[in-house]
Write a protein that holds these residues in place. Structure first.
Motif, PDB file in Angstrom:
ATOM      1  N   ARG A 258       0.852  -1.189   0.000  1.00 26.36           N
ATOM      2  CA  ARG A 258       0.000   0.000   0.000  1.00 26.36           C
ATOM      3  C   ARG A 258       0.886   1.237   0.000  1.00 26.36           C
ATOM      4  N   ARG A 260       1.192   5.530  -0.245  1.00 25.08           N
ATOM      5  CA  ARG A 260       0.545   6.831  -0.076  1.00 25.08           C
ATOM      6  C   ARG A 260       1.530   7.899  -0.516  1.00 25.08           C
ATOM      7  N   THR A 277       6.714   9.422  -0.621  1.00 24.06           N
ATOM      8  CA  THR A 277       5.902   8.215  -0.773  1.00 24.06           C
ATOM      9  C   THR A 277       6.108   7.315   0.433  1.00 24.06           C
ATOM     10  N   GLU A 296      -6.435  -0.450   7.646  1.00 25.61           N
ATOM     11  CA  GLU A 296      -5.922   0.920   7.633  1.00 25.61           C
ATOM     12  C   GLU A 296      -5.305   1.282   8.980  1.00 25.61           C
ATOM     13  N   ASP A 299      -2.035  -0.640   9.453  1.00 24.85           N
ATOM     14  CA  ASP A 299      -0.984  -0.029   8.635  1.00 24.85           C
ATOM     15  C   ASP A 299      -0.444   1.232   9.297  1.00 24.85           C
ATOM     16  N   LEU A 321      -0.295   9.533   5.965  1.00 23.40           N
ATOM     17  CA  LEU A 321      -1.402   8.671   6.380  1.00 23.40           C
ATOM     18  C   LEU A 321      -2.720   9.434   6.373  1.00 23.40           C
ATOM     19  N   LYS A 325      -2.432  10.388  -1.308  1.00 20.29           N
ATOM     20  CA  LYS A 325      -3.169   9.629  -2.317  1.00 20.29           C
ATOM     21  C   LYS A 325      -2.797   8.153  -2.203  1.00 20.29           C
ATOM     22  N   ARG A 326      -3.777   7.271  -2.298  1.00 19.47           N
ATOM     23  CA  ARG A 326      -3.547   5.860  -1.992  1.00 19.47           C
ATOM     24  C   ARG A 326      -3.491   5.000  -3.247  1.00 19.47           C
ATOM     25  N   TYR A 327      -2.550   4.058  -3.217  1.00 22.50           N
ATOM     26  CA  TYR A 327      -2.394   3.078  -4.291  1.00 22.50           C
ATOM     27  C   TYR A 327      -2.111   1.727  -3.648  1.00 22.50           C
ATOM     28  N   GLN A 328      -2.599   0.656  -4.260  1.00 23.09           N
ATOM     29  CA  GLN A 328      -2.386  -0.679  -3.693  1.00 23.09           C
ATOM     30  C   GLN A 328      -1.941  -1.646  -4.782  1.00 23.09           C
TER      31      GLN A 328
END
Length: 334
Positions: A258, A260, A277, A296, A299, A321, A325-328
């Motif tokens: 994950r 961010r 990042t 969440e 994490d 946190l 912007k979130r990517y997985q």
């Protein structure tokens, strides 16, 4: 008469050894404060008493000295090719050095056999030779396998006023491939360091904490008491210690990655972090046992613990946190 008094005074002076009056527990406390294995081994040559007490030191620090050569790459190489070559070169230099050392009587495992009650152990590795445009800070926790890895990647920390659009696009998607490479190389480095001390962990049953860090302060591998016990159970119960230790590194399980990201993260004191990042890597099975909210929260807990004692990095992690912007990504075992 005067001559006899001088002889008596000299005799008293020669027999007045301050260490003889100190209890063993106090001397061991001093040895535990010294920590450095090379220094403690030299102390064994001081006296019979020191020789008998040094092996009972329970807090130790070991420096692994090896130099990784760095050859300049052609200017015509692309960034990704250069980065990949650097990853492979660093990894195999590290592993070949470790394997050669493990076969000699000067290997960490061999040296540490002189100590009988190690409870806290710190290992310092040389800094690698990866040359990338960004700063990479990371912390990985292991048991028998990877439990978590937190990575903070950024271009730099600047001073001065931030422009109005503080979340300016640094083309994260365009740079995603290089950050995936950084994540993979970090996991390889962490698993190689974890693997190196497996034999030490199995041999020293009293050990309660193990920390492996590099000299440049880039990354750290930690194992707490439960993780150490898990490793011992796995290696001993399988009866395959030799087969496992002949590998070059610990296998990385299937993981969920994950990320961010923020273009700029404002820090205290008029500082800001550029192109930041946060990467949290955890075994995939963790997500299936908890809801999205719990994942969440877990994490966040793991990420904040990773940078305790580093105020600027901890502050940046908190900001990522909250607003990143979130990517997985899903990553297979390797």
């Amino acid at each position: 008469m005067a001559e006899e008094q001088e002889q008596d005074a000299s005799s008293i002076h020669n027999n007045d050894d301050g260490f003889d009056s100190l209890p063993d527990s106090l001397i061991l406390l001093i040895f535990n404060s010294v920590c450095d294995v090379k220094t403690l081994i030299r102390c064994r040559a001081v006296s019979k008493r020191f020789n008998s007490l040094v092996p009972h030191s329970d807090s130790l620090s070991v420096k692994v000295d090896c130099v990784i050569s760095s050859d300049s790459d052609s200017d015509q190489d692309s960034f990704l090719l250069t980065f990949f070559k650097s990853v492979v070169k660093s990894f195999f230099h590290l592993i070949s050095t470790v394997l050669v050392q493990s076969e000699s009587q000067n290997s960490p495992a061999q040296i540490l056999r002189q100590f009988r009650q190690i409870q806290r152990l710190q290992i310092e590795f040389p800094t690698g030779d990866l040359k990338v445009e960004r700063v990479v800070k990371w912390k990985a926790e292991f048991g028998d396998a990877l439990k978590s890895c937190v990575i903070l990647i950024f271009r730099g920390i600047r001073s001065g006023e931030i422009v109005a659009d503080e979340d300016v696009d640094f083309d994260f998607i365009g740079g995603l491939k290089s950050k995936v490479f950084m994540t993979i190389s970090t996991l390889i480095t962490a698993s190689a360091r974890h693997h190196v001390l497996a034999e030490v962990v199995v041999e020293h049953l009293e050990m309660e904490s193990l920390v492996l860090r590099d000299r440049g302060g880039e990354g750290v591998v930690v194992m707490e008491k439960n993780g150490l016990e898990e490793l011992r159970r796995s290696r001993v119960s399988d009866g395959g210690e030799v087969a496992e230790w002949t590998r070059t590194r610990t296998r990385v399980p299937s993981t969920t990655v994950r990320m961010r990201h923020r273009g700029r993260v404002e820090l205290r004191g008029g500082m800001w972090m550029e192109d930041a990042t946060l990467v949290v890597v955890r075994p995939t099975g963790n997500a299936s046992k908890s809801g999205a909210a719990d994942v969440e929260k877990d994490d966040a807990d793991v990420a904040m613990r990773a940078f305790e004692g580093d105020d600027a990095y901890r502050e940046a992690v908190g900001a990522l946190l909250r607003k990143g912007k979130r990517y997985q990504l899903e990553m297979n075992s390797f």
